[in-house]
Write a protein that holds these residues in place. Structure first.
Motif, mmCIF file in Angstrom:
data_model
loop_
_atom_site.group_PDB
_atom_site.id
_atom_site.type_symbol
_atom_site.label_atom_id
_atom_site.label_comp_id
_atom_site.label_asym_id
_atom_site.label_seq_id
_atom_site.Cartn_x
_atom_site.Cartn_y
_atom_site.Cartn_z
ATOM 1 N N ARG A 157 2.548 1.695 -3.423
ATOM 2 C CA ARG A 157 1.582 2.196 -4.412
ATOM 3 C C ARG A 157 1.329 3.682 -4.201
ATOM 4 O O ARG A 157 1.215 4.446 -5.164
ATOM 5 C CB ARG A 157 0.273 1.415 -4.318
ATOM 6 N N ARG A 158 1.253 4.097 -2.936
ATOM 7 C CA ARG A 158 1.023 5.519 -2.652
ATOM 8 C C ARG A 158 2.204 6.362 -3.137
ATOM 9 O O ARG A 158 2.002 7.421 -3.748
ATOM 10 C CB ARG A 158 0.795 5.717 -1.144
ATOM 11 N N THR B 113 6.320 10.734 2.556
ATOM 12 C CA THR B 113 5.566 10.872 1.308
ATOM 13 C C THR B 113 6.193 11.936 0.423
ATOM 14 O O THR B 113 6.329 11.758 -0.790
ATOM 15 C CB THR B 113 4.103 11.245 1.599
ATOM 16 N N LEU C 229 -5.901 12.288 -2.835
ATOM 17 C CA LEU C 229 -5.203 11.043 -2.528
ATOM 18 C C LEU C 229 -4.495 11.108 -1.188
ATOM 19 O O LEU C 229 -4.607 10.205 -0.358
ATOM 20 C CB LEU C 229 -4.200 10.735 -3.643
ATOM 21 N N THR C 230 -3.745 12.175 -0.954
ATOM 22 C CA THR C 230 -2.918 12.265 0.253
ATOM 23 C C THR C 230 -3.718 12.646 1.488
ATOM 24 O O THR C 230 -3.181 12.607 2.598
ATOM 25 C CB THR C 230 -1.774 13.281 0.048
ATOM 26 N N GLU D 104 0.827 -1.208 0.000
ATOM 27 C CA GLU D 104 0.000 0.000 0.000
ATOM 28 C C GLU D 104 0.856 1.249 0.000
ATOM 29 O O GLU D 104 0.585 2.217 -0.721
ATOM 30 C CB GLU D 104 -0.936 -0.003 1.212
ATOM 31 N N VAL E 213 -1.761 6.570 5.004
ATOM 32 C CA VAL E 213 -1.335 5.183 4.795
ATOM 33 C C VAL E 213 -0.426 4.793 5.961
ATOM 34 O O VAL E 213 0.474 5.561 6.333
ATOM 35 C CB VAL E 213 -0.581 5.033 3.456
#
Length: 286
Positions: free
Chosen positions: A70-71, A178, A165-166, A67, A170
């Motif tokens: 992918r992020r 990130t 998205l962010t 995960e 995660v």
């Protein structure tokens, strides 16, 4: 959300918007003094910003969960898309029109994507933001080609997607991680295109200082602050905070470069501040 948490989140988003505004001036100076194409400036920004953020991580490696990986890949791709599309819009139109279109459209896209039935104050804030940007940056006689408009809207879509998205955390991936790995991934993805425009720079102190500043302050610090603020704020508020970028850039240009702002531009700045105030004090519930 508690008031202290909300206050810290708002402060982080404001800091990000202001620091992004200094990036426009730094990037412009770097391009002029080093003779770089805008795409090369954008790639240096991502690569150096990712390297600086990685150093701050103090040796922490890339999270190995699928995960998280992918992020990071998704964030890197959106960074590359946003930067490349924005500078393509600049090349086909102008800095002011491309910035106005990109930053003005992003909050609208985020609102449409994340809020089923926007509250009245959200609509007031988004509409006022767009009006303020028009007043701040629009000049009679300026026009944007259809290609420039398309790339600006693509850049806005990339920024809106990054914001949405962010906003969802995660496990094992904090805002700094990130930013670090996302910028490095985006820089590597953009490298083949940027290299085509020649990325060689003169090894002069002022040029190297601009490269370091552009990567560290309006990229590594600004994006880490932005992602940290999004963790406790509605995505619409995050997108609205981005309008501080053109506002800060306009004020700095007037103060440092002697560029005069018209009465209309100052009215636009006032409208932007009011729109942001509405967004901060009347946020959408998460």
């Amino acid at each position: 959300m508690s008031l202290p948490t909300r206050a810290r989140s708002s402060a982080a988003l404001v800091l990000a918007g202001v620091l992004w505004g200094t990036g426009g001036l730094a990037g412009s100076l770097l391009g002029q003094r080093a003779g770089l194409h805008p795409l090369a400036v954008a790639d240096y920004r991502l690569l150096v910003g990712g390297a600086v953020a990685t150093l701050v991580l103090k040796g922490r490696g890339v999270p190995r969960t699928s995960e998280a990986l992918r992020r990071i890949l998704a964030v890197g791709g959106l960074f590359a898309l946003f930067q490349a599309s924005y500078f393509a819009a600049v090349a086909l139109s102008s800095v002011s029109v491309a910035t106005m279109t990109t930053i003005g459209a992003a909050p609208v896209m985020v609102t449409l994507a994340s809020v089923r039935k926007p509250r009245r104050w959200t609509l007031v804030s988004v509409i006022s933001t767009f009006a303020g940007l028009v007043l701040l940056q629009w000049s009679p006689g300026q026009a944007m080609s259809f290609g420039g408009l398309g790339f600006a809207l693509l850049a806005a879509a990339g920024f809106a997607a990054l914001t949405l998205l962010t906003a969802k955390p995660v496990d094992g991936l904090d805002p700094l991680s990130t930013t670090a790995f996302g910028c490095l991934t985006g820089g590597l993805l953009l490298l083949p295109v940027a290299s085509w425009s020649d990325m060689a720079i003169p090894l002069h102190a002022d040029v190297l200082a601009l490269v370091c500043y552009l990567g560290a302050v309006p990229t590594a610090i600004a994006y880490a602050a932005y992602l940290r603020g999004l963790a406790a704020a509605h995505p619409v508020l995050g997108a609205l905070s981005a309008v501080l970028e053109p506002l800060t850039a306009a004020v700095l240009s007037a103060a440092l470069l002697g560029e005069r702002l018209s009465g209309t531009a100052w009215c636009g700045a006032a409208v932007l501040v009011a729109a942001l105030a509405v967004g901060y004090w009347r946020p959408e519930p998460r």
